[in-house]
Design an enzyme around this catalytic site. Structure first.
Site, PDB file in Angstrom:
ATOM      1  N   GLN A 120      -0.175  24.563   6.525  1.00 34.04           N
ATOM      2  CA  GLN A 120       0.766  23.735   6.196  1.00 34.04           C
ATOM      3  C   GLN A 120       1.402  24.274   5.394  1.00 34.04           C
ATOM      4  O   GLN A 120       1.026  24.966   4.546  1.00 34.04           O
ATOM      5  CB  GLN A 120      -0.327  22.338   6.572  1.00 34.04           C
ATOM      6  CG  GLN A 120      -0.935  22.223   5.152  1.00 34.04           C
ATOM      7  CD  GLN A 120      -1.920  21.669   5.581  1.00 34.04           C
ATOM      8  OE1 GLN A 120      -1.663  20.166   6.221  1.00 34.04           O
ATOM      9  NE2 GLN A 120      -3.434  21.593   4.474  1.00 34.04           N
ATOM     10  N   GLU A 196     -13.893  21.505   5.209  1.00 38.63           N
ATOM     11  CA  GLU A 196     -11.700  21.599   5.493  1.00 38.63           C
ATOM     12  C   GLU A 196     -11.337  22.000   5.504  1.00 38.63           C
ATOM     13  O   GLU A 196     -11.796  23.867   6.171  1.00 38.63           O
ATOM     14  CB  GLU A 196     -11.012  21.460   4.229  1.00 38.63           C
ATOM     15  CG  GLU A 196     -10.341  21.591   3.194  1.00 38.63           C
ATOM     16  CD  GLU A 196      -9.231  20.061   4.102  1.00 38.63           C
ATOM     17  OE1 GLU A 196      -8.059  20.993   4.552  1.00 38.63           O
ATOM     18  OE2 GLU A 196      -8.936  19.661   4.085  1.00 38.63           O
ATOM     19  N   ASP A 246     -11.212  11.957   6.437  1.00 38.32           N
ATOM     20  CA  ASP A 246      -9.842  11.825   5.305  1.00 38.32           C
ATOM     21  C   ASP A 246      -8.915  12.983   6.319  1.00 38.32           C
ATOM     22  O   ASP A 246      -8.715  13.652   5.285  1.00 38.32           O
ATOM     23  CB  ASP A 246     -10.089  12.376   3.679  1.00 38.32           C
ATOM     24  CG  ASP A 246      -9.051  12.119   2.546  1.00 38.32           C
ATOM     25  OD1 ASP A 246      -8.305  11.116   2.868  1.00 38.32           O
ATOM     26  OD2 ASP A 246      -9.495  12.817   2.051  1.00 38.32           O
ATOM     27  N   SER A 247      -7.889  12.525   7.017  1.00 33.21           N
ATOM     28  CA  SER A 247      -7.126  13.146   7.696  1.00 33.21           C
ATOM     29  C   SER A 247      -5.592  13.056   7.561  1.00 33.21           C
ATOM     30  O   SER A 247      -5.750  12.075   6.673  1.00 33.21           O
ATOM     31  CB  SER A 247      -7.478  13.347   9.181  1.00 33.21           C
ATOM     32  OG  SER A 247      -6.907  12.119   9.484  1.00 33.21           O
ATOM     33  N   SER A 248      -4.451  13.554   7.767  1.00 28.54           N
ATOM     34  CA  SER A 248      -3.329  13.418   7.353  1.00 28.54           C
ATOM     35  C   SER A 248      -2.905  12.485   8.311  1.00 28.54           C
ATOM     36  O   SER A 248      -4.042  12.412   9.703  1.00 28.54           O
ATOM     37  CB  SER A 248      -2.344  14.144   6.512  1.00 28.54           C
ATOM     38  OG  SER A 248      -2.746  15.635   7.706  1.00 28.54           O
ATOM     39  N   ASP A 249      -2.107  12.414   8.695  1.00 25.24           N
ATOM     40  CA  ASP A 249      -1.483  11.356   9.953  1.00 25.24           C
ATOM     41  C   ASP A 249      -2.121  12.312  10.952  1.00 25.24           C
ATOM     42  O   ASP A 249      -1.479  14.074  10.782  1.00 25.24           O
ATOM     43  CB  ASP A 249       0.224  11.374  10.021  1.00 25.24           C
ATOM     44  CG  ASP A 249       0.299  10.507   8.612  1.00 25.24           C
ATOM     45  OD1 ASP A 249      -0.586   9.577   8.860  1.00 25.24           O
ATOM     46  OD2 ASP A 249       1.102  10.828   7.858  1.00 25.24           O
ATOM     47  N   TYR A 316       1.925   5.138  -0.088  1.00 22.69           N
ATOM     48  CA  TYR A 316       2.443   5.462   0.926  1.00 22.69           C
ATOM     49  C   TYR A 316       3.021   4.546   1.760  1.00 22.69           C
ATOM     50  O   TYR A 316       3.302   3.506   1.785  1.00 22.69           O
ATOM     51  CB  TYR A 316       0.481   5.485   1.766  1.00 22.69           C
ATOM     52  CG  TYR A 316      -0.839   6.287   1.289  1.00 22.69           C
ATOM     53  CD1 TYR A 316      -0.573   6.958   0.528  1.00 22.69           C
ATOM     54  CD2 TYR A 316      -2.251   5.639   1.926  1.00 22.69           C
ATOM     55  CE1 TYR A 316      -1.204   8.172   0.202  1.00 22.69           C
ATOM     56  CE2 TYR A 316      -2.230   7.857   1.822  1.00 22.69           C
ATOM     57  CZ  TYR A 316      -1.972   8.228   1.160  1.00 22.69           C
ATOM     58  OH  TYR A 316      -3.675   9.122   0.446  1.00 22.69           O
TER      59      TYR A 316
END
Length: 381
Positions: A120, A196, A246-249, A316
């Protein structure tokens, strides 16, 4: 439909700026008749017309919901460069397919780091109002000013809801270290595993966000670089007290963390009475996604409980983010995550006192606005 009404002579303002009330009387009669015939209706015909409009409105809502879920699944990752070019020079704009037509802006003082890892786009910049900011694939992940409201809640909602203090916790994602920092306040923890996928996030956080990354220094933390989905799949059965995602979208490498196989693997790795807590999106932007995920979870965590809670965080999208909490069935009645059973962790000398989470706020976080409660109650049926 357009209605034309004759306002009558003398209905304009006179030179003295006084309005002659009687001159408006014909207009009022015409408008009143049109208003009644349009909105109140003339007996059965009017009411039937309202029902038709209402039905079409419901169809429109259902169509919008389907489009919202489809758009999220079809969204593509952004990047930091796009955000830096989205507003006048010196500003970062959070532009994403996940919230079309909306872009929050933060004034940039200095770009500290901008590289693309194997997975990413990673951007870190210093802002004028929110301190240092980490951005992944064009989406803000954390800022020094407000990150604590998210980190404290995603950790303490599950840990404080347990029937007994947690000993083993797994974190999936969370490469910035903020979740680890909050977990390490809990002295009862014996081991914290973190899976991770992107080592680049950890390195960037350690260099530019050391206040968050300090959790990596705790000897109880064991870091596993690799696919979080595979790590959970390989974990021992009934092993963890709590699993935090704890992830992103659900775009890019985090997309699989919102799908059924991942939740089934977490259910297997969780002990009876244990709790998972995942990043659960915003009720203002992604209510249909939340409904879909909670409905899926109820089919997996049968005999347990599934709830949605939220926190406020200015940077956010929409200023709000939520958490999906699921408890695994046990011999007793299901453990409800909305009630704190463990005390909040004491002040940590290196991190200071808690600044957001309290036991009262724990209970309040599960109280949703009427529109969101109604939609999510449908998922429970």
């Amino acid at each position: 439909r357009v209605y034309l009404a004759y306002l009558g002579p003398g209905s304009r303002r006179c030179s003295s700026d006084r309005v002659y009330g009687l001159a408006w009387f014909p207009s009022i009669l015409v408008f009143g008749f049109l208003f009644c015939s349009r909105f109140v209706g003339l007996e059965r015909a009017g009411r039937n017309r309202w029902r038709l409009v209402h039905f079409r409105h419901q169809q429109g809502m259902a169509s919008a919901a389907d489009k919202s879920v489809a758009a999220a699944k079809a969204a593509v990752p952004g990047d930091g460069k796009r955000g830096l070019e989205g507003l006048p020079t010196g500003w970062f704009a959070e532009v994403s397919d996940m919230w079309p037509g909306v872009a929050a802006g933060i004034q940039v003082k200095e770009v500290l780091y901008h590289e693309r890892s194997k997975y990413q786009d990673i951007l870190v910049f210093d802002s004028t109002s929110f301190g240092r900011v980490m951005v992944l694939d064009g989406v803000i992940q954390s800022t020094e000013r407000d990150e604590f409201s998210y980190q404290e809640m995603i950790v303490n909602l599950p840990l404080c809801a347990l029937d007994k203090p947690a000993k083993r916790v797994l974190v999936v994602g969370g490469g910035d270290g903020g979740v680890l920092r909050e977990l390490c306040r809990h002295s009862n923890l014996e081991k914290v595993d973190i899976a991770e996928i992107d080592e680049g996030v950890i390195k960037a956080s350690k260099e530019f966000l050391p206040h968050m990354a300090k959790g990596f220094l705790d000897p109880r933390v064991c870091v596993h670089i690799g696919d979080g989905l595979q790590y959970v799949k390989d974990a021992p059965e009934d092993h963890y007290d709590v699993i935090i995602v704890d992830s992103s979208d659900p775009v890019g490498p985090a997309a699989v963390l919102f799908e059924k196989p991942f939740y089934e693997s977490m259910h297997r790795a969780l002990r009876p009475g244990g709790i998972i807590c995942t990043q659960g999106e915003s009720i203002w932007l992604h209510l249909d996604i939340i409904k879909e995920v909670t409905s899926m979870c109820r089919g997996i965590f049968q005999g347990g409980a599934v709830s949605y809670a939220y926190t406020t965080i200015p940077t956010y999208p929409s200023g709000q983010i939520g958490f999906v909490l699921c408890t695994k069935a046990r011999d007793e009645e299901p453990l409800q995550p909305n009630e704190p059973r463990q005390p909040a962790p004491p002040m940590d000398l290196s991190s200071g006192p808690l600044r957001y989470y309290t036991s009262d706020l724990h209970r309040a976080a599960f109280v949703l606005p009427a529109f969101a409660a109604q939609v999510l109650s449908e998922a429970a049926e």
